[in-house]
Design a protein around this motif. Structure first.
Motif, PDB file in Angstrom:
ATOM      1  N   PHE A  87     -15.910 -30.206 -31.119  1.00 30.89           N
ATOM      2  CA  PHE A  87     -16.229 -31.397 -30.328  1.00 30.89           C
ATOM      3  C   PHE A  87     -15.801 -32.690 -31.009  1.00 30.89           C
ATOM      4  CE2 PHE A  87     -18.992 -28.354 -28.086  1.00 30.89           C
ATOM      5  CZ  PHE A  87     -18.477 -28.556 -26.818  1.00 30.89           C
ATOM      6  N   PHE A  88     -15.687 -32.681 -32.327  1.00 33.09           N
ATOM      7  CA  PHE A  88     -15.168 -33.859 -33.015  1.00 33.09           C
ATOM      8  C   PHE A  88     -13.684 -34.049 -32.686  1.00 33.09           C
ATOM      9  CE2 PHE A  88     -13.058 -35.991 -36.520  1.00 33.09           C
ATOM     10  CZ  PHE A  88     -13.786 -37.170 -36.583  1.00 33.09           C
ATOM     11  N   LEU A  89     -12.909 -32.982 -32.812  1.00 31.30           N
ATOM     12  CA  LEU A  89     -11.474 -33.077 -32.535  1.00 31.30           C
ATOM     13  C   LEU A  89     -11.206 -33.400 -31.064  1.00 31.30           C
ATOM     14  CD1 LEU A  89     -10.246 -30.058 -34.677  1.00 31.30           C
ATOM     15  CD2 LEU A  89      -9.880 -32.489 -35.144  1.00 31.30           C
ATOM     16  N   LEU A  90     -11.901 -32.712 -30.180  1.00 30.82           N
ATOM     17  CA  LEU A  90     -11.717 -32.980 -28.754  1.00 30.82           C
ATOM     18  C   LEU A  90     -12.195 -34.387 -28.405  1.00 30.82           C
ATOM     19  CD1 LEU A  90     -10.724 -31.822 -26.079  1.00 30.82           C
ATOM     20  CD2 LEU A  90     -12.997 -30.825 -25.744  1.00 30.82           C
ATOM     21  N   GLY A  91     -13.293 -34.808 -29.009  1.00 33.71           N
ATOM     22  CA  GLY A  91     -13.816 -36.154 -28.769  1.00 33.71           C
ATOM     23  C   GLY A  91     -12.857 -37.244 -29.217  1.00 33.71           C
ATOM     24  N   ALA A  92     -12.201 -37.036 -30.363  1.00 28.98           N
ATOM     25  CA  ALA A  92     -11.217 -38.020 -30.830  1.00 28.98           C
ATOM     26  C   ALA A  92     -10.095 -38.171 -29.808  1.00 28.98           C
ATOM     27  CB  ALA A  92     -10.653 -37.587 -32.184  1.00 28.98           C
ATOM     28  N   LYS A 102     -18.179 -45.428 -20.564  1.00 27.01           N
ATOM     29  CA  LYS A 102     -19.424 -44.664 -20.388  1.00 27.01           C
ATOM     30  C   LYS A 102     -19.144 -43.172 -20.240  1.00 27.01           C
ATOM     31  CE  LYS A 102     -22.337 -48.333 -18.670  1.00 27.01           C
ATOM     32  NZ  LYS A 102     -23.251 -48.813 -17.659  1.00 27.01           N
ATOM     33  N   TRP A 103     -18.076 -42.817 -19.532  1.00 23.17           N
ATOM     34  CA  TRP A 103     -17.696 -41.403 -19.399  1.00 23.17           C
ATOM     35  C   TRP A 103     -17.337 -40.835 -20.755  1.00 23.17           C
ATOM     36  CZ3 TRP A 103     -13.990 -40.461 -14.693  1.00 23.17           C
ATOM     37  CH2 TRP A 103     -14.644 -40.831 -13.507  1.00 23.17           C
ATOM     38  N   LYS A 104     -16.520 -41.604 -21.490  1.00 24.56           N
ATOM     39  CA  LYS A 104     -16.094 -41.149 -22.812  1.00 24.56           C
ATOM     40  C   LYS A 104     -17.296 -40.976 -23.731  1.00 24.56           C
ATOM     41  CE  LYS A 104     -11.816 -43.741 -22.809  1.00 24.56           C
ATOM     42  NZ  LYS A 104     -10.918 -44.512 -23.669  1.00 24.56           N
ATOM     43  N   LEU A 105     -18.213 -41.904 -23.666  1.00 22.36           N
ATOM     44  CA  LEU A 105     -19.412 -41.823 -24.501  1.00 22.36           C
ATOM     45  C   LEU A 105     -20.212 -40.564 -24.181  1.00 22.36           C
ATOM     46  CD1 LEU A 105     -20.697 -43.514 -26.726  1.00 22.36           C
ATOM     47  CD2 LEU A 105     -22.078 -44.629 -24.983  1.00 22.36           C
ATOM     48  N   PHE A 106     -20.385 -40.274 -22.901  1.00 16.03           N
ATOM     49  CA  PHE A 106     -21.104 -39.067 -22.494  1.00 16.03           C
ATOM     50  C   PHE A 106     -20.363 -37.806 -22.931  1.00 16.03           C
ATOM     51  CE2 PHE A 106     -21.968 -35.649 -19.426  1.00 16.03           C
ATOM     52  CZ  PHE A 106     -23.320 -35.496 -19.650  1.00 16.03           C
ATOM     53  N   LEU A 107     -19.060 -37.761 -22.661  1.00 14.50           N
ATOM     54  CA  LEU A 107     -18.273 -36.558 -22.988  1.00 14.50           C
ATOM     55  C   LEU A 107     -18.142 -36.305 -24.486  1.00 14.50           C
ATOM     56  CD1 LEU A 107     -15.323 -36.797 -20.411  1.00 14.50           C
ATOM     57  CD2 LEU A 107     -17.229 -35.158 -20.406  1.00 14.50           C
ATOM     58  N   THR A 108     -18.362 -37.329 -25.305  1.00 15.57           N
ATOM     59  CA  THR A 108     -18.197 -37.158 -26.746  1.00 15.57           C
ATOM     60  C   THR A 108     -19.507 -37.080 -27.528  1.00 15.57           C
ATOM     61  OG1 THR A 108     -17.907 -39.547 -27.094  1.00 15.57           O
ATOM     62  CG2 THR A 108     -15.915 -38.230 -26.763  1.00 15.57           C
ATOM     63  N   ILE A 109     -20.582 -37.611 -27.001  1.00 16.31           N
ATOM     64  CA  ILE A 109     -21.868 -37.569 -27.717  1.00 16.31           C
ATOM     65  C   ILE A 109     -22.748 -36.418 -27.232  1.00 16.31           C
ATOM     66  CG2 ILE A 109     -24.006 -38.829 -28.241  1.00 16.31           C
ATOM     67  CD1 ILE A 109     -21.476 -39.915 -29.648  1.00 16.31           C
ATOM     68  N   GLU A 110     -22.800 -36.199 -25.938  1.00 15.12           N
ATOM     69  CA  GLU A 110     -23.676 -35.159 -25.387  1.00 15.12           C
ATOM     70  C   GLU A 110     -23.417 -33.773 -25.982  1.00 15.12           C
ATOM     71  OE1 GLU A 110     -25.742 -32.271 -23.497  1.00 15.12           O
ATOM     72  OE2 GLU A 110     -23.548 -32.288 -23.460  1.00 15.12           O
ATOM     73  N   GLY A 140     -26.666 -25.256 -22.961  1.00 17.17           N
ATOM     74  CA  GLY A 140     -25.411 -24.508 -22.945  1.00 17.17           C
ATOM     75  C   GLY A 140     -24.553 -24.857 -21.737  1.00 17.17           C
ATOM     76  N   ILE A 141     -25.194 -25.030 -20.592  1.00 16.41           N
ATOM     77  CA  ILE A 141     -24.465 -25.431 -19.379  1.00 16.41           C
ATOM     78  C   ILE A 141     -23.886 -26.835 -19.552  1.00 16.41           C
ATOM     79  CG2 ILE A 141     -24.748 -26.073 -16.942  1.00 16.41           C
ATOM     80  CD1 ILE A 141     -26.747 -23.669 -16.757  1.00 16.41           C
ATOM     81  N   LEU A 142     -24.701 -27.753 -20.067  1.00 11.92           N
ATOM     82  CA  LEU A 142     -24.223 -29.127 -20.289  1.00 11.92           C
ATOM     83  C   LEU A 142     -23.068 -29.158 -21.285  1.00 11.92           C
ATOM     84  CD1 LEU A 142     -27.333 -31.476 -20.414  1.00 11.92           C
ATOM     85  CD2 LEU A 142     -25.258 -31.800 -19.078  1.00 11.92           C
ATOM     86  N   MET A 143     -23.163 -28.364 -22.337  1.00 12.99           N
ATOM     87  CA  MET A 143     -22.097 -28.296 -23.335  1.00 12.99           C
ATOM     88  C   MET A 143     -20.800 -27.828 -22.690  1.00 12.99           C
ATOM     89  SD  MET A 143     -21.851 -26.122 -26.928  1.00 12.99           S
ATOM     90  CE  MET A 143     -23.570 -25.761 -26.844  1.00 12.99           C
ATOM     91  N   THR A 144     -20.886 -26.825 -21.838  1.00 11.39           N
ATOM     92  CA  THR A 144     -19.701 -26.283 -21.175  1.00 11.39           C
ATOM     93  C   THR A 144     -19.128 -27.270 -20.168  1.00 11.39           C
ATOM     94  OG1 THR A 144     -20.492 -24.041 -21.525  1.00 11.39           O
ATOM     95  CG2 THR A 144     -18.841 -24.345 -19.797  1.00 11.39           C
ATOM     96  N   VAL A 145     -19.982 -27.961 -19.443  1.00  7.33           N
ATOM     97  CA  VAL A 145     -19.515 -28.989 -18.505  1.00  7.33           C
ATOM     98  C   VAL A 145     -18.770 -30.084 -19.266  1.00  7.33           C
ATOM     99  CG1 VAL A 145     -20.309 -30.837 -16.964  1.00  7.33           C
ATOM    100  CG2 VAL A 145     -21.207 -28.523 -16.697  1.00  7.33           C
ATOM    101  N   CYS A 146     -19.331 -30.520 -20.390  1.00  8.49           N
ATOM    102  CA  CYS A 146     -18.674 -31.567 -21.186  1.00  8.49           C
ATOM    103  C   CYS A 146     -17.361 -31.073 -21.785  1.00  8.49           C
ATOM    104  CB  CYS A 146     -19.602 -32.066 -22.296  1.00  8.49           C
ATOM    105  SG  CYS A 146     -20.920 -33.103 -21.664  1.00  8.49           S
ATOM    106  N   THR A 148     -15.390 -28.743 -20.583  1.00  8.23           N
ATOM    107  CA  THR A 148     -14.438 -28.629 -19.482  1.00  8.23           C
ATOM    108  C   THR A 148     -13.938 -30.001 -19.038  1.00  8.23           C
ATOM    109  OG1 THR A 148     -15.542 -26.606 -18.773  1.00  8.23           O
ATOM    110  CG2 THR A 148     -14.101 -27.671 -17.155  1.00  8.23           C
ATOM    111  N   GLY A 149     -14.855 -30.958 -18.919  1.00  4.33           N
ATOM    112  CA  GLY A 149     -14.469 -32.313 -18.524  1.00  4.33           C
ATOM    113  C   GLY A 149     -13.558 -32.973 -19.542  1.00  4.33           C
TER     114      GLY A 149
END
Length: 166
Positions: A87-92, A102-110, A140-146, A148-149
């Motif tokens: 998630f660090f690499l994908l978040g970067a 706000k989308w980026k913040l959610f997709l990278t912190i959650e 686990g569902i939230l992690m997978t949604v993030c 995938t997004g």
């Protein structure tokens, strides 16, 4: 430093490299989900049975035993470390896309919160706090949604950067 939309400015070869990385990362991530499905740990009771065993159930098709201390610590440790790097690499990469902050913040912190809740929740459930199986499912569902997004956002902007120019 301007990083919003930076990904679209990268040369085609770098974007291809990044897209290839995200595809391979996604194959690994979703293979892990197939493994979870194969172990029948996709329901609250299935998760509980996978870690706590089903020794009392005489009619169980597959006999499962409670995981030991060492196995649980290894599972939690390796998953928290590896998922943090994922998630660090994908978040970067997400932060270099052209998208609302706000989308980026959610997709990278959650996902980091979900990693702790999922694998910490598995450990707490194994330790005797049974209701954590529900936390494990939701996180686990939230992690997978993030995942995938984030992966979709990065791939889309690697493949079609021309649409992003203002």
């Amino acid at each position: 430093m301007t990083y919003n939309g930076l990904l679209a400015t990268f040369p085609k070869e770098i974007r291809l490299f990044i897209a290839t990385f995200v595809v391979i990362l996604s194959i690994g991530y979703f293979t892990g989900l197939l493994f979870i499905k194969h172990t029948e740990a996709t329901s609250p009771d299935g998760i509980e049975e996978n870690y706590l065993g089903n020794e009392e159930d005489e009619e169980a098709a597959v006999m499962k035993f409670k995981k030991g201390d060492r196995e649980m610590l290894t599972t939690v440790h390796t998953h928290i470390l590896s998922m943090s790097f994922i998630f660090f690499l994908l978040g970067a990469l997400v932060w270099m896309t052209h998208a609302p902050k706000k989308w980026k913040l959610f997709l990278t912190i959650e996902p980091f919160l979900s990693v702790i809740l999922t694998f910490g929740g598995i450990y707490l459930m194994w330790s005797g706090i049974g209701w954590f199986k529900y936390v494990v499912i939701v996180s686990g569902i939230l992690m997978t949604v993030c995942f995938t997004g984030a992966a979709s956002l990065v791939l889309w902007q690697c493949i079609s950067p021309a649409r992003l120019k203002d």
